[in-house]
Design a protein around this motif. Structure first.
Motif, PDB file in Angstrom:
ATOM      1  N   ALA A  13       0.828  -1.208   0.000  1.00 11.46           N
ATOM      2  CA  ALA A  13       0.000   0.000   0.000  1.00 11.46           C
ATOM      3  C   ALA A  13       0.866   1.263   0.000  1.00 11.46           C
ATOM      4  CB  ALA A  13      -0.940  -0.004   1.202  1.00 11.46           C
ATOM      5  N   ALA A  14       1.958   1.244   0.751  1.00 10.51           N
ATOM      6  CA  ALA A  14       2.855   2.402   0.788  1.00 10.51           C
ATOM      7  C   ALA A  14       3.483   2.628  -0.585  1.00 10.51           C
ATOM      8  CB  ALA A  14       3.931   2.206   1.856  1.00 10.51           C
ATOM      9  N   ASN A  15       3.925   1.562  -1.229  1.00  8.89           N
ATOM     10  CA  ASN A  15       4.489   1.706  -2.577  1.00  8.89           C
ATOM     11  C   ASN A  15       3.420   2.153  -3.564  1.00  8.89           C
ATOM     12  OD1 ASN A  15       7.306   1.255  -2.561  1.00  8.89           O
ATOM     13  ND2 ASN A  15       6.969  -0.909  -2.171  1.00  8.89           N
ATOM     14  N   ALA A  16       2.205   1.640  -3.424  1.00  5.88           N
ATOM     15  CA  ALA A  16       1.104   2.037  -4.313  1.00  5.88           C
ATOM     16  C   ALA A  16       0.821   3.535  -4.175  1.00  5.88           C
ATOM     17  CB  ALA A  16      -0.145   1.218  -4.015  1.00  5.88           C
ATOM     18  N   ALA A  17       0.916   4.062  -2.952  1.00  2.00           N
ATOM     19  CA  ALA A  17       0.669   5.491  -2.739  1.00  2.00           C
ATOM     20  C   ALA A  17       1.710   6.338  -3.467  1.00  2.00           C
ATOM     21  CB  ALA A  17       0.669   5.807  -1.242  1.00  2.00           C
ATOM     22  N   PHE A  18       2.977   5.912  -3.449  1.00  2.00           N
ATOM     23  CA  PHE A  18       4.013   6.634  -4.184  1.00  2.00           C
ATOM     24  C   PHE A  18       3.761   6.547  -5.688  1.00  2.00           C
ATOM     25  CE2 PHE A  18       6.765   6.346  -0.333  1.00  2.00           C
ATOM     26  CZ  PHE A  18       7.040   7.698  -0.231  1.00  2.00           C
ATOM     27  N   LEU A  19       3.402   5.365  -6.164  1.00  2.00           N
ATOM     28  CA  LEU A  19       3.123   5.192  -7.589  1.00  2.00           C
ATOM     29  C   LEU A  19       1.936   6.043  -8.019  1.00  2.00           C
ATOM     30  CD1 LEU A  19       3.580   1.346  -8.090  1.00  2.00           C
ATOM     31  CD2 LEU A  19       5.132   3.159  -8.780  1.00  2.00           C
ATOM     32  N   ALA A  20       0.950   6.185  -7.154  1.00  2.00           N
ATOM     33  CA  ALA A  20      -0.261   6.941  -7.474  1.00  2.00           C
ATOM     34  C   ALA A  20       0.031   8.419  -7.729  1.00  2.00           C
ATOM     35  CB  ALA A  20      -1.287   6.793  -6.355  1.00  2.00           C
ATOM     36  N   LEU A  21       1.167   8.913  -7.254  1.00  2.00           N
ATOM     37  CA  LEU A  21       1.529  10.298  -7.530  1.00  2.00           C
ATOM     38  C   LEU A  21       1.670  10.533  -9.029  1.00  2.00           C
ATOM     39  CD1 LEU A  21       4.250  10.825  -4.763  1.00  2.00           C
ATOM     40  CD2 LEU A  21       1.915  11.745  -4.767  1.00  2.00           C
ATOM     41  N   GLY A  22       2.083   9.484  -9.742  1.00  2.00           N
ATOM     42  CA  GLY A  22       2.256   9.602 -11.188  1.00  2.00           C
ATOM     43  C   GLY A  22       3.472  10.409 -11.588  1.00  2.00           C
ATOM     44  N   VAL A  23       4.445  10.502 -10.697  1.00  2.00           N
ATOM     45  CA  VAL A  23       5.651  11.279 -10.943  1.00  2.00           C
ATOM     46  C   VAL A  23       6.840  10.323 -10.908  1.00  2.00           C
ATOM     47  CG1 VAL A  23       7.077  13.190 -10.097  1.00  2.00           C
ATOM     48  CG2 VAL A  23       4.595  13.296  -9.879  1.00  2.00           C
ATOM     49  N   PRO A  24       7.746  10.412 -11.883  1.00  2.00           N
ATOM     50  CA  PRO A  24       8.879   9.480 -11.910  1.00  2.00           C
ATOM     51  C   PRO A  24       9.879   9.726 -10.779  1.00  2.00           C
ATOM     52  CG  PRO A  24       9.110  11.118 -13.636  1.00  2.00           C
ATOM     53  CD  PRO A  24       7.754  11.335 -13.005  1.00  2.00           C
ATOM     54  N   ILE A  25      10.626   8.668 -10.490  1.00  2.00           N
ATOM     55  CA  ILE A  25      11.684   8.742  -9.485  1.00  2.00           C
ATOM     56  C   ILE A  25      13.034   8.697 -10.200  1.00  2.00           C
ATOM     57  CG2 ILE A  25      11.841   6.236  -9.131  1.00  2.00           C
ATOM     58  CD1 ILE A  25      12.248   6.854  -6.114  1.00  2.00           C
ATOM     59  N   ALA A  26      13.986   9.439  -9.675  1.00  2.00           N
ATOM     60  CA  ALA A  26      15.380   9.364 -10.127  1.00  2.00           C
ATOM     61  C   ALA A  26      16.197   8.939  -8.914  1.00  2.00           C
ATOM     62  CB  ALA A  26      15.853  10.717 -10.649  1.00  2.00           C
ATOM     63  N   LEU A  27      17.033   7.922  -9.102  1.00  2.00           N
ATOM     64  CA  LEU A  27      17.855   7.400  -8.010  1.00  2.00           C
ATOM     65  C   LEU A  27      19.330   7.482  -8.389  1.00  2.00           C
ATOM     66  CD1 LEU A  27      15.750   4.213  -7.346  1.00  2.00           C
ATOM     67  CD2 LEU A  27      16.075   6.057  -5.734  1.00  2.00           C
ATOM     68  N   THR A  28      20.143   7.909  -7.436  1.00  2.00           N
ATOM     69  CA  THR A  28      21.586   7.939  -7.620  1.00  2.00           C
ATOM     70  C   THR A  28      22.216   7.155  -6.488  1.00  2.00           C
ATOM     71  OG1 THR A  28      21.436  10.145  -8.599  1.00  2.00           O
ATOM     72  CG2 THR A  28      23.618   9.416  -7.850  1.00  2.00           C
ATOM     73  N   LEU A  29      22.839   6.040  -6.823  1.00  2.00           N
ATOM     74  CA  LEU A  29      23.491   5.211  -5.808  1.00  2.00           C
ATOM     75  C   LEU A  29      24.839   5.818  -5.447  1.00  2.00           C
ATOM     76  CD1 LEU A  29      23.371   2.556  -4.184  1.00  2.00           C
ATOM     77  CD2 LEU A  29      24.538   1.466  -6.112  1.00  2.00           C
ATOM     78  N   ARG A  30      25.059   6.027  -4.144  1.00  2.00           N
ATOM     79  CA  ARG A  30      26.337   6.562  -3.672  1.00  2.00           C
ATOM     80  C   ARG A  30      27.287   5.466  -3.224  1.00  2.00           C
ATOM     81  NH1 ARG A  30      25.752  10.653   0.855  1.00  2.00           N
ATOM     82  NH2 ARG A  30      23.532  10.305   0.952  1.00  2.00           N
ATOM     83  N   HIS A  31      26.767   4.486  -2.472  1.00  2.00           N
ATOM     84  CA  HIS A  31      27.630   3.440  -1.922  1.00  2.00           C
ATOM     85  C   HIS A  31      26.894   2.109  -1.906  1.00  2.00           C
ATOM     86  CE1 HIS A  31      30.312   6.553  -0.397  1.00  2.00           C
ATOM     87  NE2 HIS A  31      29.266   7.131   0.170  1.00  2.00           N
ATOM     88  N   THR A  32      27.658   1.052  -2.113  1.00  2.00           N
ATOM     89  CA  THR A  32      27.166  -0.312  -1.954  1.00  2.00           C
ATOM     90  C   THR A  32      28.194  -1.068  -1.115  1.00  2.00           C
ATOM     91  OG1 THR A  32      26.153  -0.271  -4.145  1.00  2.00           O
ATOM     92  CG2 THR A  32      26.462  -2.436  -3.144  1.00  2.00           C
ATOM     93  N   TYR A  33      27.750  -1.638  -0.009  1.00  2.00           N
ATOM     94  CA  TYR A  33      28.628  -2.434   0.840  1.00  2.00           C
ATOM     95  C   TYR A  33      28.026  -3.828   0.926  1.00  2.00           C
ATOM     96  CZ  TYR A  33      30.177   2.228   2.134  1.00  2.00           C
ATOM     97  OH  TYR A  33      30.634   3.517   2.092  1.00  2.00           O
ATOM     98  N   VAL A  34      28.827  -4.840   0.594  1.00  2.00           N
ATOM     99  CA  VAL A  34      28.321  -6.208   0.531  1.00  2.00           C
ATOM    100  C   VAL A  34      29.085  -7.099   1.500  1.00  2.00           C
ATOM    101  CG1 VAL A  34      27.924  -8.200  -0.974  1.00  2.00           C
ATOM    102  CG2 VAL A  34      27.718  -5.888  -1.903  1.00  2.00           C
ATOM    103  N   CYS A  35      28.340  -7.923   2.224  1.00  2.00           N
ATOM    104  CA  CYS A  35      28.911  -8.966   3.074  1.00  2.00           C
ATOM    105  C   CYS A  35      28.088 -10.222   2.831  1.00  2.00           C
ATOM    106  CB  CYS A  35      28.866  -8.561   4.546  1.00  2.00           C
ATOM    107  SG  CYS A  35      29.529  -9.831   5.654  1.00  2.00           S
ATOM    108  N   ASP A  36      28.683 -11.186   2.173  1.00  2.00           N
ATOM    109  CA  ASP A  36      28.007 -12.439   1.842  1.00  2.00           C
ATOM    110  C   ASP A  36      26.716 -12.156   1.064  1.00  2.00           C
ATOM    111  OD1 ASP A  36      30.024 -13.958   3.106  1.00  2.00           O
ATOM    112  OD2 ASP A  36      29.021 -13.720   5.045  1.00  2.00           O
ATOM    113  N   ASP A  37      25.564 -12.498   1.619  1.00  2.00           N
ATOM    114  CA  ASP A  37      24.281 -12.348   0.923  1.00  2.00           C
ATOM    115  C   ASP A  37      23.497 -11.123   1.381  1.00  2.00           C
ATOM    116  OD1 ASP A  37      24.727 -14.632  -0.570  1.00  2.00           O
ATOM    117  OD2 ASP A  37      23.760 -15.942   0.885  1.00  2.00           O
TER     118      ASP A  37
END
Length: 145
Positions: free
Chosen positions: A70-94
């Motif tokens: 429902a929370a994701n549906a509310a964001f989608l209902a805005l009808g406005v695109p999202i832009a994402l910029t990844l700054r960091h990724t830290y991985v440990c196993d899975d």
């Protein structure tokens, strides 16, 4: 071998929202999420979350299951695109920690201006299929309540 060209020719040139799959590299998850989000397809977005995943709707408040959808549906209902910029990724196993910035900015379906932005801290987990999905989606990052 003769059937291979016919099969390849029958495949669509560009995958649609239904073809959005969780990535095999955790650093690609935000980009895949943006494509799913911008398609407006809630099912495509939902495929990027692990079973039981948590969505932080605001600092101190987390939802899962139908509440997360429902929370994701509310964001989608805005009808406005999202832009994402990844700054960091830290991985440990899975498990991976993803830190990035997002902007949802434009005119909503109802004609009102929409501008949401922030720095997210998200946790992803690699499933038994080798694909990464959100385990904790925290768009408010380190914001205080």
């Amino acid at each position: 071998m003769a059937d291979a060209p016919a099969t390849a020719a029958a495949a669509p040139a560009a995958p649609g929202p239904a073809a959005v799959l969780p990535p095999t590299d955790p650093a690609e998850l935000p980009g895949v999420f943006a494509r799913a989000f911008n398609s407006g397809d809630l099912a495509a977005v939902d495929r990027l979350f692990a079973p039981g995943a948590v969505f932080v709707t605001e600092p101190g408040t987390a939802v899962t299951g139908e509440g997360r959808r429902a929370a994701n549906a509310a964001f989608l209902a805005l009808g406005v695109p999202i832009a994402l910029t990844l700054r960091h990724t830290y991985v440990c196993d899975d498990t991976a920690l993803l830190i990035g910035d997002y902007v949802i900015s434009g005119t909503g379906r109802d004609g009102t201006a929409v501008h949401l932005e922030g720095s997210a801290t998200d946790v992803a987990r690699r499933g038994s299929d080798g694909r990464w999905r959100y385990l904790i989606d925290n768009p408010s990052g380190t914001d205080r309540p």
